[in-house]
Design a protein around this motif. Structure first.
Motif, mmCIF file in Angstrom:
data_model
loop_
_atom_site.group_PDB
_atom_site.id
_atom_site.type_symbol
_atom_site.label_atom_id
_atom_site.label_comp_id
_atom_site.label_asym_id
_atom_site.label_seq_id
_atom_site.Cartn_x
_atom_site.Cartn_y
_atom_site.Cartn_z
ATOM 1 N N GLU A 39 37.811 40.489 -1.751
ATOM 2 C CA GLU A 39 37.815 39.962 -3.422
ATOM 3 C C GLU A 39 36.594 40.349 -4.135
ATOM 4 O OE1 GLU A 39 38.819 38.806 -6.477
ATOM 5 O OE2 GLU A 39 40.239 38.143 -4.881
ATOM 6 N N ASP A 40 37.044 41.145 -5.122
ATOM 7 C CA ASP A 40 35.602 41.941 -5.890
ATOM 8 C C ASP A 40 35.634 41.068 -7.327
ATOM 9 O OD1 ASP A 40 35.024 43.480 -3.783
ATOM 10 O OD2 ASP A 40 36.590 44.905 -4.424
ATOM 11 N N ASP A 41 36.442 40.342 -7.576
ATOM 12 C CA ASP A 41 36.377 39.804 -9.014
ATOM 13 C C ASP A 41 35.411 38.978 -9.219
ATOM 14 O OD1 ASP A 41 36.889 38.395 -11.600
ATOM 15 O OD2 ASP A 41 38.994 38.143 -11.448
ATOM 16 N N PRO A 42 34.072 39.194 -10.046
ATOM 17 C CA PRO A 42 33.020 38.137 -10.206
ATOM 18 C C PRO A 42 33.317 36.902 -10.481
ATOM 19 C CG PRO A 42 32.544 40.438 -11.197
ATOM 20 C CD PRO A 42 34.007 40.144 -11.022
ATOM 21 N N ALA A 43 34.163 36.602 -11.484
ATOM 22 C CA ALA A 43 34.893 35.057 -11.996
ATOM 23 C C ALA A 43 35.465 34.492 -10.592
ATOM 24 C CB ALA A 43 35.769 35.371 -12.948
ATOM 25 N N VAL A 44 36.112 35.104 -9.820
ATOM 26 C CA VAL A 44 36.428 34.391 -8.642
ATOM 27 C C VAL A 44 35.366 33.935 -7.626
ATOM 28 C CG1 VAL A 44 37.976 34.755 -6.594
ATOM 29 C CG2 VAL A 44 38.931 35.518 -8.844
ATOM 30 N N HIS B 27 32.251 33.665 -8.477
ATOM 31 C CA HIS B 27 31.317 32.806 -8.928
ATOM 32 C C HIS B 27 32.210 31.129 -8.852
ATOM 33 C CE1 HIS B 27 28.688 35.326 -11.676
ATOM 34 N NE2 HIS B 27 28.622 35.535 -10.622
ATOM 35 N N ARG C 91 24.471 39.725 -12.465
ATOM 36 C CA ARG C 91 25.307 38.987 -11.576
ATOM 37 C C ARG C 91 25.134 37.402 -11.283
ATOM 38 N NH1 ARG C 91 24.022 44.008 -9.402
ATOM 39 N NH2 ARG C 91 25.833 45.530 -9.400
ATOM 40 N N GLU D 238 25.148 31.517 -14.346
ATOM 41 C CA GLU D 238 25.611 32.844 -14.289
ATOM 42 C C GLU D 238 25.401 33.690 -15.629
ATOM 43 O OE1 GLU D 238 30.222 32.063 -14.106
ATOM 44 O OE2 GLU D 238 29.806 30.099 -13.570
#
Length: 213
Positions: free
Chosen positions: A9-14, A16, A51, A46
């Motif tokens: 999983e690479d999505d920063p929102a996910v 975080h 990042r 955030e």
């Protein structure tokens, strides 16, 4: 961590969101005395850095902060996890070639760590960390509810941690390698569990994912 593409999983929102949900992490540094780990809650800012930045604190009596870190520090956040019995797989009835496994969510945050002792920075940290976790309560407790002299005394007993996140690794191992029928069986089995974490994992399994049987 070992992270096959199917689970990465690479999505920063996910990532975080998983950090915020996990709350407690294992904070790990490599030191001249070997690896050292301390479980502690960390606050994710955030808005700071590219990042995000992680903040936390250790007891001053904890020797962890006195050991010079070798390279990056690592904060390990674990999301919900669940044992997966092969009895839930539709393919068990078809050919029986199935084995148990474990589903889980994990985020590894790496960065250069700073330990700080400034009293005003520590006060800001514990105020923010307390407000974060007291927010859901009907009558939240605040640091200012305690006598100021007492709080100042408590601050002298801790050391702050600031870790700008240099890189993030995320893994959602949620039966993506199973067929749609097998995943449906896993969701049904977990959803019926008495364990809240099992039910949370059920909600993370992507039924629509194309995968090998």
């Amino acid at each position: 961590m070992y992270n096959p593409p199917l689970f990465r999983e690479d999505d920063p929102a996910v990532l975080h969101a998983l950090i915020r949900a996990a709350r407690l992490c294992n904070f790990v540094t490599a030191t001249p005395d070997g690896p050292v780990a301390s479980p502690l809650p960390m606050l994710l800012d955030e808005k700071e850095g590219e990042r995000g930045v992680l903040y936390g604190h250790l007891a001053r009596a904890n020797p962890h902060w006195k050991l010079p870190p070798l390279g990056e520090a690592l904060a390990i956040f674990m999301g919900p996890d669940a044992y997966i019995t092969p009895s839930w797989y539709a393919s068990k009835q078809e050919h029986g070639k199935v084995v148990p496994t474990w589903n889980y969510a994990a985020v590894h945050a790496y960065g250069t760590v700073e330990f700080f002792e400034d009293e005003n920075r520590l006060l800001d940290l514990v105020t923010r960390l307390t407000a974060l976790h007291e927010k859901p309560r009907a009558e939240p407790w605040a640091v200012t509810d305690a006598p100021e002299a007492f709080i100042r005394q408590q601050l002298r007993a801790i050391v702050g941690i600031r870790m700008p996140i240099g890189r993030l690794e995320g893994k959602l191992k949620m039966s993506q390698n199973r067929s749609a029928a097998d995943r449906a069986g896993v969701v049904q089995g977990l959803a019926a569990s008495d364990r809240a974490t099992d039910r949370a994992v059920a909600g993370l399994i992507p039924l629509e994912t194309d995968s090998a049987t």
